[in-house]
Write an enzyme that holds these catalytic residues in place. Structure first.
Site, short mmCIF file in Angstrom:
data_model
loop_
_atom_site.label_atom_id
_atom_site.label_comp_id
_atom_site.label_asym_id
_atom_site.label_seq_id
_atom_site.Cartn_x
_atom_site.Cartn_y
_atom_site.Cartn_z
N ASP A 1 0.83 -1.42 -0.14
CA ASP A 1 0.10 0.30 0.07
C ASP A 1 1.00 0.94 -0.03
O ASP A 1 1.55 1.30 1.38
CB ASP A 1 -0.94 0.00 1.03
CG ASP A 1 -2.10 1.15 1.09
OD1 ASP A 1 -2.03 2.27 0.47
OD2 ASP A 1 -2.63 1.25 2.10
N ASP B 1 -1.18 5.84 -7.02
CA ASP B 1 -1.76 4.99 -6.03
C ASP B 1 -1.32 3.49 -6.29
O ASP B 1 -2.85 2.80 -7.58
CB ASP B 1 -3.26 4.99 -5.29
CG ASP B 1 -3.58 4.52 -4.16
OD1 ASP B 1 -2.65 3.63 -3.60
OD2 ASP B 1 -4.49 4.21 -4.24
#
Length: 454
Positions: free
Chosen positions: A132, A332
């Site tokens: 992440d 992301d």
């Protein structure tokens, strides 16, 4: 509107031809397994970790994978936006909690689309973790568990590891936690918006990446973990910019990842500490911006988008990071498709539809905003090219990084959507691009690469 003249082009709109293999994919079941070859070792100061997509090994079409990702990502998008909103609104002073009061923790993006393989403890226990880039804390579920979800590997037992050690409350990493309390060592609560949280003690352990052992990495030993979206993994590894993330703790100013297409069985790769340079590829380097209100996120300077040969008419401020911490564009790895601020997306949608000579599919059955009907069995379709203009260079996306087709359903869809406020450059758009983060120079560079060749 003035159309730019481009030399040596026969037509005004450049069309990208998608071959049947790229667009109209049938799920294939491959029975032959390739043996893994030993990779050349990167320079001594870095190491590589193999990544796999959360849906790998499932017999899904590319479109189905994207749909799953969008479903998983809906909550993430809301969380990322909620985090920014929470940070931009004036905080109310919080009373000091008494030990029995529950801790209010800030929100972090949870879930992700890629899993990394690593091991924890001595002797090392394997631990597939969600990668992440939108959060910092590294954590895994730990015994004794008051509340644990079902995970793919046995739950980590600190008593069986000789290298486990609790972090004291006076440690700087304890104070780096968004919310912590002190009783039996440094205790944390880390929440990912919605209902997902992990709660437990901060400890240090030996982590093993492939052949590489790294000692004293601080991580959350989660004894109470709730929420959905973590089940494919035994925890999470934060690669954000804050002090608790893996990159910060390794003191590695550089890391890169290269994601193979999501319908692919080939593994993607994460490189920590060494920047690979794909030879002869056109590299686009753009400054990495910091948002003091969201210090973990990697913000990009996106200045515009071209569809075909038309530069979209988007106000300059649309992608800018506001003084109040709102807006901006983050990159992301855990968000599937790219989400553009509504005004920008509307402009892109309108132009893309007007340049694509295909009937619109208005059934709304795919979950994607812009879809076209394709007669089943079509070998190729033509779509306008898409270029993202970053400060420092233009990234021309290959068509398979924004068009997703399914010949059985007879659709071809644009893998982008709209968001309010913040924009997100997602992982479908990052396929087969080596994404180099250089935290010392504060840049990100994009190098088109066949990721399975790295």
């Amino acid at each position: 509107m003035h159309m730019a003249k481009v030399p040596h082009r026969s037509s005004l709109v450049t069309l990208v031809t998608l071959l049947v293999v790229a667009l109209l994919l049938h799920p294939t079941s491959s029975t032959s397994r390739k043996t893994l070859h030993h990779h050349h070792h990167p320079s001594s100061n870095g190491f590589r970790v193999m990544l796999r997509h959360v849906d790998s090994g499932k017999n899904l079409t590319k479109l189905e994978r994207v749909q799953h990702g969008i479903k998983r990502g809906k909550g993430r998008l809301q969380r990322l936006n909620a985090m920014v909103l929470a940070a931009t609104s004036t905080p109310t002073p919080t009373p000091t909690p008494t030990p029995d009061e529950s801790l209010e923790a800030p929100i972090h993006a949870g879930n992700g689309e890629y899993l990394m393989e690593l091991a924890i403890g001595t002797p090392p226990e394997s631990y597939p973790a969600v990668l992440d880039t939108g959060s910092d804390l590294i954590w895994t579920q730990c015994k004794p568990c008051t509340q644990c979800y079902k995970q793919p590997t046995p739950i980590f037992d600190p008593r069986k590891s000789s290298s486990f050690s609790k972090v004291s409350c006076g440690n700087t990493l304890c104070s780096a936690l968004p919310s912590s309390s002190c009783s039996d060592g440094c205790e944390y609560v880390y929440s990912y918006g919605d209902y997902s949280t992990t709660q437990g003690v901060l400890a240090t352990e030996t982590f093993t990446f492939g052949e590489n052992e790294v000692h004293n990495i601080a991580f959350g030993c989660g004894e109470d973990n709730e929420g959905d979206g973590f089940e494919q993994a035994s925890g999470l590894v934060g690669l954000g910019r804050g002090p608790l993330s893996l990159v910060s703790q390794l003191n590695e100013p550089r890391f890169s990842y290269c994601l193979t297409p999501i319908d692919d069985t080939k593994k993607s790769v994460l490189l920590l500490g060494s920047l690979e340079h794909a030879k002869g590829a056109k590299e686009v380097t753009t400054p990495l911006l910091k948002n003091p209100l969201q210090p973990s996120f990697y913000y990009l300077s996106l200045e515009g988008i071209t569809v075909g040969e038309t530069l979209l008419d988007i106000e300059k401020s649309t992608f800018e990071l506001g003084d109040d911490g709102s807006g901006g564009v983050i990159i992301d790895s855990g968000t599937t498709i790219t989400y553009l601020e509504t005004k920008a997306f509307d402009a892109l949608k309108k132009e893309f539809i007007s340049q694509t000579k295909l009937p619109l599919d208005k059934s709304g059955s795919t979950g994607l905003d812009v879809c076209f009907s394709v007669t089943s069995g079509t070998s190729q379709v033509e779509v306008p090219q898409v270029i993202f203009h970053f400060k420092g260079g233009d990234l021309q996306l290959p068509a398979e990084n924004y068009m997703i087709g399914d010949s059985n359903l007879g659709v071809a869809c644009l893998a982008m959507g709209s968001s309010s406020g913040m924009s997100i450059f997602g992982n479908v758009q990052q396929q087969n691009i080596l994404v180099n983060h250089d935290l010392q120079k504060e840049t990100i560079s994009f190098v088109p690469t066949s990721c399975d060749q790295l």
